[in-house]
Design an enzyme around this catalytic site. Structure first.
Site, short mmCIF file in Angstrom:
data_model
loop_
_atom_site.label_atom_id
_atom_site.label_comp_id
_atom_site.label_asym_id
_atom_site.label_seq_id
_atom_site.Cartn_x
_atom_site.Cartn_y
_atom_site.Cartn_z
N GLU A 1 0.85 -1.20 0.00
CA GLU A 1 0.00 0.00 0.00
C GLU A 1 0.88 1.25 0.00
O GLU A 1 0.56 2.23 -0.68
CB GLU A 1 -0.97 0.00 1.19
CG GLU A 1 -2.03 -1.07 1.11
CD GLU A 1 -2.90 -1.00 -0.14
OE1 GLU A 1 -3.18 0.10 -0.63
OE2 GLU A 1 -3.30 -2.07 -0.64
N TRP B 1 1.58 1.88 -3.40
CA TRP B 1 0.56 2.58 -4.19
C TRP B 1 0.77 4.10 -4.09
O TRP B 1 0.54 4.84 -5.05
CB TRP B 1 -0.85 2.21 -3.72
CG TRP B 1 -1.32 0.94 -4.37
CD1 TRP B 1 -1.21 -0.33 -3.88
CD2 TRP B 1 -1.93 0.81 -5.67
NE1 TRP B 1 -1.73 -1.23 -4.78
CE2 TRP B 1 -2.18 -0.56 -5.88
CE3 TRP B 1 -2.30 1.72 -6.66
CZ2 TRP B 1 -2.79 -1.04 -7.05
CZ3 TRP B 1 -2.91 1.25 -7.83
CH2 TRP B 1 -3.14 -0.12 -8.00
N ASN C 1 -10.60 3.56 3.04
CA ASN C 1 -10.33 3.35 1.61
C ASN C 1 -11.45 2.60 0.90
O ASN C 1 -11.85 2.98 -0.21
CB ASN C 1 -9.00 2.60 1.43
CG ASN C 1 -8.68 2.40 -0.03
OD1 ASN C 1 -8.57 3.36 -0.78
ND2 ASN C 1 -8.57 1.15 -0.46
N TRP D 1 -15.59 12.91 -12.52
CA TRP D 1 -14.76 12.53 -11.36
C TRP D 1 -14.06 13.74 -10.74
O TRP D 1 -13.75 13.74 -9.54
CB TRP D 1 -13.72 11.46 -11.77
CG TRP D 1 -12.80 11.92 -12.86
CD1 TRP D 1 -13.02 11.79 -14.20
CD2 TRP D 1 -11.55 12.61 -12.72
NE1 TRP D 1 -11.98 12.35 -14.91
CE2 TRP D 1 -11.05 12.86 -14.01
CE3 TRP D 1 -10.79 13.02 -11.63
CZ2 TRP D 1 -9.85 13.52 -14.25
CZ3 TRP D 1 -9.59 13.67 -11.86
CH2 TRP D 1 -9.13 13.92 -13.15
C1 LIG Z 1 -11.25 8.28 -4.66
C2 LIG Z 1 -10.03 8.13 -3.77
C3 LIG Z 1 -9.34 9.26 -3.34
C4 LIG Z 1 -8.22 9.13 -2.50
N1 LIG Z 1 -7.56 10.27 -2.09
C5 LIG Z 1 -6.46 10.14 -1.30
C6 LIG Z 1 -5.76 11.31 -0.85
O1 LIG Z 1 -6.08 12.45 -1.19
N2 LIG Z 1 -4.70 11.12 -0.01
C7 LIG Z 1 -4.28 9.86 0.38
O2 LIG Z 1 -3.30 9.75 1.13
N3 LIG Z 1 -4.90 8.76 -0.08
C8 LIG Z 1 -5.98 8.85 -0.89
N4 LIG Z 1 -6.62 7.72 -1.31
C9 LIG Z 1 -6.02 6.41 -1.03
C10 LIG Z 1 -6.49 5.70 0.25
O3 LIG Z 1 -7.88 5.71 0.36
C11 LIG Z 1 -5.88 6.29 1.52
O4 LIG Z 1 -4.49 6.46 1.38
C12 LIG Z 1 -6.13 5.36 2.70
O5 LIG Z 1 -7.50 5.19 2.91
C13 LIG Z 1 -5.48 5.92 3.92
O6 LIG Z 1 -5.81 5.17 5.06
P1 LIG Z 1 -4.69 4.44 5.90
O7 LIG Z 1 -3.57 5.38 6.16
O8 LIG Z 1 -5.36 3.82 7.07
O9 LIG Z 1 -4.21 3.33 4.87
P2 LIG Z 1 -3.42 1.97 5.08
O10 LIG Z 1 -4.28 0.88 4.55
O11 LIG Z 1 -2.93 1.82 6.45
O12 LIG Z 1 -2.21 2.13 4.04
C14 LIG Z 1 -0.96 2.70 4.44
C15 LIG Z 1 -0.60 3.85 3.54
O13 LIG Z 1 -0.47 3.41 2.19
C16 LIG Z 1 -0.90 4.45 1.30
N5 LIG Z 1 -2.06 3.97 0.54
C17 LIG Z 1 -2.97 3.05 0.90
N6 LIG Z 1 -3.87 2.86 -0.09
C18 LIG Z 1 -3.52 3.70 -1.09
C19 LIG Z 1 -4.06 3.99 -2.38
N7 LIG Z 1 -5.14 3.35 -2.84
N8 LIG Z 1 -3.46 4.93 -3.14
C20 LIG Z 1 -2.36 5.58 -2.68
N9 LIG Z 1 -1.80 5.35 -1.48
C21 LIG Z 1 -2.38 4.42 -0.69
C22 LIG Z 1 -1.33 5.62 2.16
O14 LIG Z 1 -0.26 6.52 2.26
C23 LIG Z 1 -1.64 4.96 3.50
O15 LIG Z 1 -1.52 5.84 4.60
C24 LIG Z 1 -7.76 7.83 -2.14
C25 LIG Z 1 -8.46 6.70 -2.58
C26 LIG Z 1 -9.59 6.84 -3.38
C27 LIG Z 1 -10.33 5.61 -3.84
#
Ligand SMILES: Cc1cc2nc3c(=O)[nH]c(=O)nc-3n(C[C@H](O)[C@H](O)[C@H](O)COP(=O)(O)OP(=O)(O)OC[C@H]3O[C@@H](n4cnc5c(N)ncnc54)[C@H](O)[C@@H]3O)c2cc1C
Length: 486
Positions: free
Chosen positions: A283, A286, A349, A367
């Site tokens: 992740e 990503w 997410n 979008w």
């Molecule tokens: C429509 C949409 C818009 C989004 N906008 C943003 C945004 O503006 N900023 C943002 O940080 N993330 C965004 N995301 C990606 C993702 O939803 C979040 O990073 C994630 O929910 C953060 O929660 P977490 O830190 O608990 O993730 P965890 O599951 O703990 O993942 C760890 C880290 O991995 C990275 N990560 C995880 N999933 C993704 C992903 N799909 N894309 C890119 N990086 C990812 C993040 O930095 C996250 O903190 C978006 C996703 C979607 C579908």
């Protein structure tokens, strides 16, 4: 008496931390006084200047950074105005000969930073920049033909699989103070906080600063990483790290996050990774992929990567858009997500994917409307990840979910929130409905609605569109651009 040693300026940006901060480390290595500077210049960020929720986060992060610097005998100097002008002024006021910063990868920041670097060097100043925000920077990562990747898995396999980042740098123990501190704006003068008390629920939801970020990482590594493969899809549980706002502001570096999760999961660098931890690292990958795309395709924050989608026949429907923004679509899972976003500045997410699909495929809204709303309301708003997430959901980006894959908001709710806990938390007017109807209240018999105290159309809206009809309409719209292509 000899004149005071000129300081080295460290320009803080998306790296609001003292630990694992290469620009700060470099400054301390010179053995000269260190002058930490933060510049507020939203006009230089163009259309993607920080939105309201992110500004609120930045205020809190700057307050914590100031405290952390004070504890090392230093001070954060805050200024407003164009970066070049401010840096020139601060260098002149203090006699600084050297400026360090960590690189950013948003198109507007790249353009501004290149110009600032060029001008400062032509003034005779020494300028050094570092990688402080990513595991690997976009120009480092290329496919076998030397081209950028457009699909995640080959990028991950080629550049990150089996690779481990080096251990993060600890924060400097002390910072040599500047003999004559230049004047600083008060943080409050940046006016980053909202005018209305909309931030009260956000204050309850978050802790700030790099200590809090490391706590989040360690708690996740210890308590949730083992179950991440399943837990990451269940929005009502502690299944993900919630590190995204800290990564976006740079209160934690991806390298620190990686190592903190590894260690708190009881693992050593190089040891066999359990699937949950491995997936968490993916992740983080990503996030890297998002910056890779942003760097190589800088037009994508406002235009689809797949050019044929420029002709997509989006609807213009402000009323539907407003219902979506307010969490009043009549689809409980969508509404819970949009209200979680409003209340906490963050959304799970899985739910981001559901609400994005609903906007793009059920309401057939461009979008970009969703990307802009997220930009204003997310505390983790990040140009790379937001663009990737929206183009993925819109079916028009790299590695995109095909447009014909339409998320069913009812089915997704029943699968990932089977007991309705998430919906009950954020849509309290439905809290007393039995599980069977929590994701489809319009199907509940009148007696059940009455027992749950719900008057549909009054306490909670009827669905603003029929999912099945909307799905068919979305697919027909897709067929029009496909036909034009043939
Ligand atoms: C429509 C949409 C818009 C989004 N906008 C943003 C945004 O503006 N900023 C943002 O940080 N993330 C965004 N995301 C990606 C993702 O939803 C979040 O990073 C994630 O929910 C953060 O929660 P977490 O830190 O608990 O993730 P965890 O599951 O703990 O993942 C760890 C880290 O991995 C990275 N990560 C995880 N999933 C993704 C992903 N799909 N894309 C890119 N990086 C990812 C993040 O930095 C996250 O903190 C978006 C996703 C979607 C579908």
């Amino acid at each position: 008496m000899s004149p005071p040693t000129p300081p080295v300026i460290v320009w803080f940006r998306h790296d609001l931390r003292l630990g694992d901060n290469p620009a700060l480390i470099r400054a301390t290595q010179t053995n000269r006084p260190v002058l930490p500077v933060y510049i507020w210049s939203p006009e230089e960020e163009g259309e993607w200047a920080q939105g309201a929720a992110k500004r609120w986060w930045t205020h809190q992060a700057l307050a914590k950074l100031s405290e952390a610097l004070e504890s090392k005998g230093s001070t954060l100097v805050i200024r407003k105005g164009p970066a070049l002008k401010v840096l020139r002024a601060v260098a002149k006021e203090t006699g600084a000969q050297m400026i360090c910063w960590n690189r950013r990868w948003e198109p507007a920041a790249i353009a501004r930073d290149s110009e600032v670097k060029k001008q400062l060097r032509s003034d005779g100043l020494e300028v050094e920049s570092f990688n402080g925000c990513l595991l690997k920077e976009p120009p480092e990562v290329k496919n076998k033909q030397g081209k950028p990747f457009q699909v995640f898995t080959p990028m991950w396999k080629s550049a990150y699989d089996g690779w481990h980042p080096e251990a993060p740098w600890p924060a400097p123990r002390t910072l040599k103070p500047v003999a004559n501190w230049p004047k600083s704006e008060k943080l409050e003068t940046l006016k980053l906080l909202p005018k209305i008390s909309w931030d009260q629920t956000m204050l309850k939801a978050w802790k700030h600063g790099e200590g809090a970020a490391l706590d989040f990482a360690e708690r996740f590594g210890r308590d949730a990483s083992g179950n991440y493969l399943e837990g990451r899809n269940i929005p009502s549980t502690f299944g993900t790290s919630k590190l995204s706002p800290y990564l976006a502001s740079g209160e934690i570096s991806p390298r620190q996050a990686w190592h903190a999760v590894l260690e708190s999961a009881g693992l050593q660098p190089g040891s066999q990774l359990p699937p949950g931890v491995e997936h968490f690292f993916k992740e983080l990958g990503w996030r890297e992929f998002a910056y890779h795309l942003l760097f190589h395709f800088p037009h994508t924050p406002t235009r689809p990567l797949r050019a044929d989608y420029e002709r997509f026949p989006w609807k213009v429907d402000d009323k539907a858009l407003k219902s979506w923004e307010k969490g009043l679509t009549g689809y409980p899972m969508v509404d819970a997500g949009m209200r979680e976003l409003w209340a906490t500045g963050w959304m799970h997410n899985r739910v981001r994917m559901i609400v994005a699909s609903f906007l793009v495929k059920d309401l057939i809204q461009n979008w970009l409307n969703g990307a802009r709303w997220f930009w204003d309301t997310l505390v983790d708003a990040d140009l790379g990840s937001n663009t990737l997430g929206w183009q993925w959901s819109g079916g028009c980006g790299a590695d995109a979910a095909p447009y014909f894959r339409v998320f069913n908001p009812i089915g997704q709710g029943e699968k990932f929130d089977p007991s309705g806990s998430y919906v009950r938390q954020y849509v309290p007017e439905l809290a007393k409905l039995p599980n069977e109807y929590i994701h489809r209240p319009w199907e509940a018999p009148p007696l059940i609605l009455a027992a749950a105290g719900v008057k549909l159309g009054k306490d909670y809206p009827m669905p603003i569109v029929s999912h099945e009809k909307a799905r068919a309409e979305a697919l027909a719209a897709l067929a029009t651009i496909r036909k034009e292509k043939e």
